[in-house]
Structure formats: C-alpha cells, structure tokens
Design an enzyme around this catalytic site. Structure first.
Site, PDB file in Angstrom:
ATOM      1  N   ARG A  30       0.683  -1.295   0.129  1.00  0.00           N
ATOM      2  CA  ARG A  30       0.105   0.151  -0.056  1.00  0.00           C
ATOM      3  C   ARG A  30       0.997   1.172  -0.024  1.00  0.00           C
ATOM      4  O   ARG A  30       0.723   2.188   0.598  1.00  0.00           O
ATOM      5  CB  ARG A  30      -1.093  -0.090   1.324  1.00  0.00           C
ATOM      6  CG  ARG A  30      -2.046  -0.858   1.127  1.00  0.00           C
ATOM      7  CD  ARG A  30      -3.281  -0.263   0.436  1.00  0.00           C
ATOM      8  NE  ARG A  30      -4.175  -1.429   0.233  1.00  0.00           N
ATOM      9  CZ  ARG A  30      -5.294  -1.580   1.048  1.00  0.00           C
ATOM     10  NH1 ARG A  30      -5.454  -0.752   1.942  1.00  0.00           N
ATOM     11  NH2 ARG A  30      -6.295  -2.461   0.714  1.00  0.00           N
TER      12      ARG A  30
ATOM     13  N   ARG B 238      -3.750   6.650   0.524  1.00  0.00           N
ATOM     14  CA  ARG B 238      -4.379   8.006   1.032  1.00  0.00           C
ATOM     15  C   ARG B 238      -3.532   8.795   1.938  1.00  0.00           C
ATOM     16  O   ARG B 238      -3.792  10.029   2.245  1.00  0.00           O
ATOM     17  CB  ARG B 238      -5.668   7.623   1.707  1.00  0.00           C
ATOM     18  CG  ARG B 238      -6.937   7.447   0.800  1.00  0.00           C
ATOM     19  CD  ARG B 238      -8.166   6.893   1.765  1.00  0.00           C
ATOM     20  NE  ARG B 238      -7.834   5.416   1.895  1.00  0.00           N
ATOM     21  CZ  ARG B 238      -8.706   4.710   2.426  1.00  0.00           C
ATOM     22  NH1 ARG B 238      -9.996   5.025   2.735  1.00  0.00           N
ATOM     23  NH2 ARG B 238      -8.286   3.594   2.797  1.00  0.00           N
TER      24      ARG B 238
ATOM     25  N   ASP C 139      -6.578  -3.360  -7.301  1.00  0.00           N
ATOM     26  CA  ASP C 139      -7.130  -3.855  -6.325  1.00  0.00           C
ATOM     27  C   ASP C 139      -7.311  -5.677  -6.371  1.00  0.00           C
ATOM     28  O   ASP C 139      -7.500  -5.899  -7.524  1.00  0.00           O
ATOM     29  CB  ASP C 139      -8.589  -3.363  -5.686  1.00  0.00           C
ATOM     30  CG  ASP C 139      -8.896  -3.476  -4.391  1.00  0.00           C
ATOM     31  OD1 ASP C 139      -8.440  -2.829  -3.396  1.00  0.00           O
ATOM     32  OD2 ASP C 139      -9.355  -4.601  -4.229  1.00  0.00           O
TER      33      ASP C 139
END
Ligand code: CP3
Length: 357
Positions: free
Chosen positions: A28, A32, A78
């Site tokens: 990841r 964000r 994803d």
C-alpha cells in the site's frame, strides 16, 4: 517497452543473489497517506474510477517513487477486480470498505461463475501495466498482483469485509464441495490474471493471502494452501527460461513456512508475528523472504523506526547464516491512511543505509 533495468536489487534479492543493499518497497505504498494521491482521487471522483483509468493508475503508482528511494513499484489496482469482472459488481461505501452487489452464497451461484477474459473484461488492468512499464522506463521493476483464491472467496461469500468470516466458514463446514468449486474457479482466474499481467510487462508477481490466517491449520491445508501451490506450479509452467518471480504473502502464515517454501514460489511474505531470523531458519534458503515490520511502527518517532528497521535486518541476517541475501524489506501488512509520509522516508533510507554497512 523493455528499457534495461537501472535498479534490479529487488529481483536479485528474490533470486537470492548478492545485493549492494537490501531492497525495500511497502505494501500500500500508493494511498491516502499521500496528499498527491488524495488530489488525484478527488479529480477521478472515486477509487474505482482511478483504478479503472490506466493513466491515473499509472500516476498514483509513480507517486511514492517520486518521494522515496523505493526499489520496486506495485501496480495500482485492487484484488477485487477479478470478482467484479465475474459479475459480482464491486462498490465502495465510504468508511465501510469494499462491498459486492451480488455475493455468492450457494452452489447454484458458484456454478455460474467463469474466468473473465483478461484482455477485454480486465483490459484496464493490463493497459495500466503497459502504461506503467513505459513510464517507469526501467527505473525499478513493476510488481503485478492478485488476491489468493481463499481471500477472494472471503469477500465473494461475505459480500464485503468481515470480522468473523461466519458465512464462508459455515460454507466450509456445511458445503465444502461448493467452496472447493469456488476456490477452483478463483484459482483458474488468478493464474490467468497473473499470466496476463506478466505478458503485459509485470516483472514480479505477488499473491495476497490476507485472510489465510483466520483458518484453523487443518482448514488452511484444505482451503488455502493447495490452491496457492497450484498457482505457483502452473505459473512456472507457462514461463520462459528467465522466470518471473512469484511472492506468496500471507498474514498469519508462520506455521506454514515449510510448505510455502516448497510450493515453487520464489518468495514468501511474512507478517510481524514471527522473527525474520526464525522464518529464515525454517525456510533454509529455499525462498527469499519479504517483510516484516509491524505497520504501526510508522507511528513511532524516527529513532524508534530506525531501531525497529535495524532489528528486522539483524534478525534476518542472523537466521540466514550471516548473509543479507534473499531478503526484501517490507511491512508485515499494508500502510494506513493516517501515516506520516516523512516516517516512510526514515524507514526506506534506514533500510538502505544500515544494510550497506
Ligand atoms: O500496495 C499498493 O500500493 C497497490 C495497491 C493495492 C490496493 N489494494 C489499493 C487500494 C493493493 C495491492 C491492494 C490489495 C488489496 N485490496 C487487498 C490485499 C492486501 C491487503 O491489504 O490485505 C485487500 C484485502 C483489498 C480489498 C480492499 N480494497 C480493501 C480492504 C480496501 C480498503 C477500504 C478502505 O476504505 O480502507 C480497498 C480499497 C483500496 N485498495 C484502497 C487502496 C489504496 C483505498 C481506496 C481509497 O482511496 O479510498
């Protein structure tokens, strides 16, 4: 498309060849916690719109590389693209994570599932791989990925994330035949998906068995391990002389390291519940190991992060007969949105500085 690689540390480590310093990337690493990611996401409108647009997927894949001295890029996508393409219809509810409009809960709906066509239904993923390879221009290798058959099945049966996995565990007990049919079609799809990403330009492949560790040992050996092994075997059969390395990552996989290291995969990713040195002793040099800093380490202060990095590097070397070869540094699981980007730099730079000594 295939510019010569300028940094092949990551691929060398997966082949257990000597490296000048330990390579590092983070699960990841695009996400964000980066303001530039949030800006691109806002422009796209949603996570899915961004993931389905190859140029935007490329943009966010490259964002962490512009900031940090990472040794690999990972395709921005994803794991739930496969069930989405199978017709389950993926959507996201803010704050609740991924959901499916049409979960599969019985043998009849499982029987209807088929392997999606990779160059039509999942073309946006393959296009993203091609665009990213072009834009990377050989800076670092690109990792393609998929969910494991079991982990995909968890989301497909539960209809989204789950705390107790009650539905799929009930299916394992009450209708194991249906669950095996689901795992079997998922395995066919995962193999086709990874092979297509490899053909499009992915230089390494990772399977995320995020939820393998929620199974009891006997159930793991029935419902996850054999499918991971089939992926490792069949992918290699379709590969050329220069094998594209495969990493099997699993949370809670410490008890299965002996099996995983004999699966045919080049690398095994481990979480933080095992010391890397112990993992190295158990796998006896049969595979490269990837991991395994607890992700919350990034909430620590810089000096605390450096100390944890050094501990992981020392532990691996101690368990690997005094050598750093065969180690890819990573977290034991993915990053969270509230992590501080400056702390990522501390981690990455310390991996390189300390392992070069
Ligand atoms: O590592 C990377 O940088 C590559 C991109 C990547 C994403 N998801 C992007 C993403 C990878 C490798 C994944 C894999 C994935 N997706 C897994 C396996 C790995 C793991 O972390 O266990 C799983 C279980 C999923 C399913 C999924 N997709 C979840 C649980 C979520 C988070 C939902 C949330 O609101 O936090 C997603 C969405 C998702 N996938 C995000 C990202 C960056 C957040 C989307 C956003 O911007 O809102």
């Amino acid at each position: 498309m295939s510019a010569a690689l300028k940094n092949d540390r990551f691929l060398r480590a997966l082949r257990r060849e000597p490296v000048d310093r330990t390579p590092v990337w983070l699960m990841r690493q695009a996400g964000r916690y980066l303001p530039e990611y949030r800006a691109t996401r806002k422009q796209a409108g949603s996570f899915l719109a961004m993931a389905k647009n190859p140029d935007l997927a490329c943009e966010v894949t490259l964002q962490p590389l512009a900031r940090f001295d990472l040794d690999a890029a990972i395709l921005f996508s994803d794991i739930l693209t496969i069930p989405d393409a199978m017709g389950l219809e993926l959507y996201f509810v803010e704050g609740e994570g991924p959901k499916f409009r049409h979960p599969v809960r019985d043998a009849a709906s499982i029987e209807k599932l088929g392997v999606p066509d990779m160059e039509t239904e999942l073309r946006y993923v393959m296009d993203a791989v091609r665009v990213i390879r072009r834009e990377l221009d050989g800076r670092v290798p690109l990792i393609g990925f998929s969910g494991s058959p079991w982990t995909l099945a968890c989301y497909m049966v539960e209809g989204g994330g789950s705390k107790d996995f009650a539905r799929i565990k009930a299916m394992a007990l009450n209708d194991p035949k249906a669950l095996h049919a689901l795992l079997s079609v998922n395995t066919d799809a995962v193999i086709a998906y990874l092979a297509a990403q490899r053909a499009a330009g992915a230089q390494a492949l990772q399977v995320f068995d995020t939820w393998g560790g929620v199974l009891s040992p006997a159930m793991y050996r029935e419902f996850s391990l054999p499918y991971l092994t089939r992926i490792a075997r069949e992918l290699q059969r379709g590969d050329g002389a220069e094998r594209t390395p495969l990493i099997l990552f699993g949370k809670g996989n410490a008890a299965y390291l002996d099996d995983l290291s004999r699966s045919g995969a080049e690398g095994v990713g481990v979480d933080w519940l095992i010391e890397l040195g112990d993992a190295a002793r158990r796998t006896e040099g049969r595979v490269a190991l990837q991991g395994n800093l607890e992700p919350t380490t990034l909430y620590g202060a810089p000096d605390a992060i450096r100390a944890q990095v050094r501990h992981a590097l020392d532990s691996y070397r101690e368990g690997n007969g005094g050598s750093r070869d065969g180690h890819v540094f990573n977290l034991g699981h993915g990053m969270s949105p509230d992590m501080n980007p400056d702390h990522v730099r501390v981690l990455v730079d310390e991996v390189h500085a300390y392992s070069a000594r």
